[in-house]
Design a protein around this motif. Structure first.
Motif, PDB file in Angstrom:
ATOM      1  N   LYS A 178       2.262   6.635  -6.829  1.00  0.00           N
ATOM      2  CA  LYS A 178       1.195   7.650  -6.824  1.00  0.00           C
ATOM      3  C   LYS A 178      -0.114   7.068  -7.359  1.00  0.00           C
ATOM      4  CE  LYS A 178       4.377  10.528  -5.528  1.00  0.00           C
ATOM      5  NZ  LYS A 178       4.502  10.911  -4.108  1.00  0.00           N
ATOM      6  N   ASP A 179      -0.333   5.808  -7.069  1.00  0.00           N
ATOM      7  CA  ASP A 179      -1.541   5.108  -7.515  1.00  0.00           C
ATOM      8  C   ASP A 179      -2.433   4.898  -6.291  1.00  0.00           C
ATOM      9  OD1 ASP A 179      -3.503   3.345  -8.402  1.00  0.00           O
ATOM     10  OD2 ASP A 179      -2.129   2.203  -9.673  1.00  0.00           O
ATOM     11  N   ASN A 180      -3.290   5.871  -6.024  1.00  0.00           N
ATOM     12  CA  ASN A 180      -4.109   5.818  -4.821  1.00  0.00           C
ATOM     13  C   ASN A 180      -5.173   4.724  -4.869  1.00  0.00           C
ATOM     14  OD1 ASN A 180      -2.811   7.901  -3.410  1.00  0.00           O
ATOM     15  ND2 ASN A 180      -3.960   9.465  -4.515  1.00  0.00           N
ATOM     16  N   THR A 181      -5.618   4.368  -6.062  1.00  0.00           N
ATOM     17  CA  THR A 181      -6.604   3.297  -6.179  1.00  0.00           C
ATOM     18  C   THR A 181      -6.017   1.976  -5.702  1.00  0.00           C
ATOM     19  OG1 THR A 181      -7.689   4.387  -8.050  1.00  0.00           O
ATOM     20  CG2 THR A 181      -8.106   2.031  -7.755  1.00  0.00           C
ATOM     21  N   LYS A 182      -4.840   1.637  -6.197  1.00  0.00           N
ATOM     22  CA  LYS A 182      -4.167   0.409  -5.779  1.00  0.00           C
ATOM     23  C   LYS A 182      -3.781   0.472  -4.307  1.00  0.00           C
ATOM     24  CE  LYS A 182      -3.641  -2.369  -9.418  1.00  0.00           C
ATOM     25  NZ  LYS A 182      -4.035  -3.804  -9.402  1.00  0.00           N
ATOM     26  N   ALA A 183      -3.342   1.647  -3.877  1.00  0.00           N
ATOM     27  CA  ALA A 183      -2.952   1.806  -2.478  1.00  0.00           C
ATOM     28  C   ALA A 183      -4.130   1.521  -1.561  1.00  0.00           C
ATOM     29  CB  ALA A 183      -2.431   3.220  -2.239  1.00  0.00           C
ATOM     30  N   GLY A 199       0.818  -1.213   0.000  1.00  0.00           N
ATOM     31  CA  GLY A 199       0.000   0.000   0.000  1.00  0.00           C
ATOM     32  C   GLY A 199       0.847   1.254   0.000  1.00  0.00           C
ATOM     33  N   TYR A 200       1.891   1.273   0.829  1.00  0.00           N
ATOM     34  CA  TYR A 200       2.769   2.442   0.867  1.00  0.00           C
ATOM     35  C   TYR A 200       3.568   2.573  -0.436  1.00  0.00           C
ATOM     36  CZ  TYR A 200       1.818   3.914   5.610  1.00  0.00           C
ATOM     37  OH  TYR A 200       1.204   4.417   6.723  1.00  0.00           O
ATOM     38  N   TYR A 201       3.920   1.440  -1.006  1.00  0.00           N
ATOM     39  CA  TYR A 201       4.637   1.497  -2.289  1.00  0.00           C
ATOM     40  C   TYR A 201       3.763   2.154  -3.352  1.00  0.00           C
ATOM     41  CZ  TYR A 201       6.089  -0.144  -6.893  1.00  0.00           C
ATOM     42  OH  TYR A 201       6.416  -0.206  -8.225  1.00  0.00           O
ATOM     43  N   TYR A 202       2.517   1.717  -3.468  1.00  0.00           N
ATOM     44  CA  TYR A 202       1.630   2.308  -4.476  1.00  0.00           C
ATOM     45  C   TYR A 202       1.334   3.773  -4.170  1.00  0.00           C
ATOM     46  CZ  TYR A 202       0.602  -2.097  -6.849  1.00  0.00           C
ATOM     47  OH  TYR A 202       0.696  -3.248  -7.586  1.00  0.00           O
ATOM     48  N   MET A 203       1.157   4.091  -2.883  1.00  0.00           N
ATOM     49  CA  MET A 203       0.788   5.457  -2.521  1.00  0.00           C
ATOM     50  C   MET A 203       1.954   6.431  -2.684  1.00  0.00           C
ATOM     51  SD  MET A 203      -1.028   6.844   0.983  1.00  0.00           S
ATOM     52  CE  MET A 203       0.349   6.492   2.098  1.00  0.00           C
TER      53      MET A 203
END
Length: 248
Positions: free
Chosen positions: A179-184, A171-175
């Motif tokens: 910068k992919d908040n949907t995946k995060a 989650g932190y990697y995506y966020m």
């Protein structure tokens, strides 16, 4: 010293964690079974970034068995200054009567080691016990190269799909990186669903909402984290910052 009472989801997670240790993961050398349980619980909290609860578990384990090398080692990792130095010294002394794997893990306390040196030790431990979820976590997160670390993290999720903490890391990697908040959000929601009795899943959701500008939901989740662990420094700090204007 606290009693061993856990909410049911945490208890199931801990049973899975300890049963894995009994079968295929790094041994825990101690004269006290209760101390072993506490270190198992502490490592569960540690990989879930629940440092306050982890410290209490390791501290209680040391009280039960003053010669428990790994209890001293992990307590030292969560300590500072002279306390950290003392814990590591006691861990190194106690490790003389443990397994080669435990001696190797305690050697990470060597202050002359850089990140690459620590990762090399975790890589050796990973080779010795490839099915140990905690050693896998240390191995992945100690990787110095960020690109390689992401690849290892993706492999870790595939290898340990039932370990809640890997979804927090993803989650932190995506966020933060992608910068992919949907995946995060998907990752953080899965983390929360798998580990609802912990407090870090709520802190992570609070971080997600704070990062996306939704301060009301951020406050709600930080408060949920504090309801489960009032001493959570991260949630305390963020919640106080978000609510300071409410008190004016």
């Amino acid at each position: 010293m606290k009693k061993y009472t856990f909410p049911i989801c945490t208890f199931i997670y801990l049973c899975f964690f300890l049963s894995a240790h009994a079968q295929q993961t790094m041994p825990l050398t101690s004269s006290s079974d209760d101390a072993k349980k506490l270190v198992g619980s502490g490592m569960m909290h540690l990989v879930n970034v629940e440092y306050e609860e982890a410290y209490d578990d390791f501290d209680d384990a040391v009280k039960l068995d003053p010669n428990f090398a790994l209890a001293h080692f992990f307590k030292g990792r969560l300590s500072f200054g002279e306390s950290r130095t003392k814990c590591f010294a006691m861990a190194q002394q106690a490790a003389a009567n443990t397994t080669d794997a435990e001696k190797l893990l305690v050697s990470v306390a060597d202050t002359s080691l850089n990140q690459k040196g620590r990762h090399e030790i975790f890589a050796k431990l990973h080779d010795m016990y490839p099915e140990d979820p905690v050693l896998e976590d240390f191995y992945v997160m100690s990787e110095p190269d960020s690109t390689t670390r992401v690849k290892l993290l993706e492999e870790q999720v595939a290898k340990f799909p039932n370990s809640p903490e890997v979804y927090n890391q993803m989650g932190y990697y995506y966020m933060m990186a992608r910068k992919d908040n949907t995946k995060a959000k998907e990752c953080f929601e899965k983390y929360l669903a798998m580990y609802p009795d912990g407090y870090n899943p709520y802190d992570s959701m609070g971080e997600y909402y704070l990062n996306t500008g939704d301060k009301e939901n951020a406050k709600k989740y930080y408060l949920k984290s504090l309801e489960r662990c009032p001493s959570s420094f991260s949630s305390q700090t963020k919640y106080q910052e978000l609510t300071k204007d409410d008190k004016k």
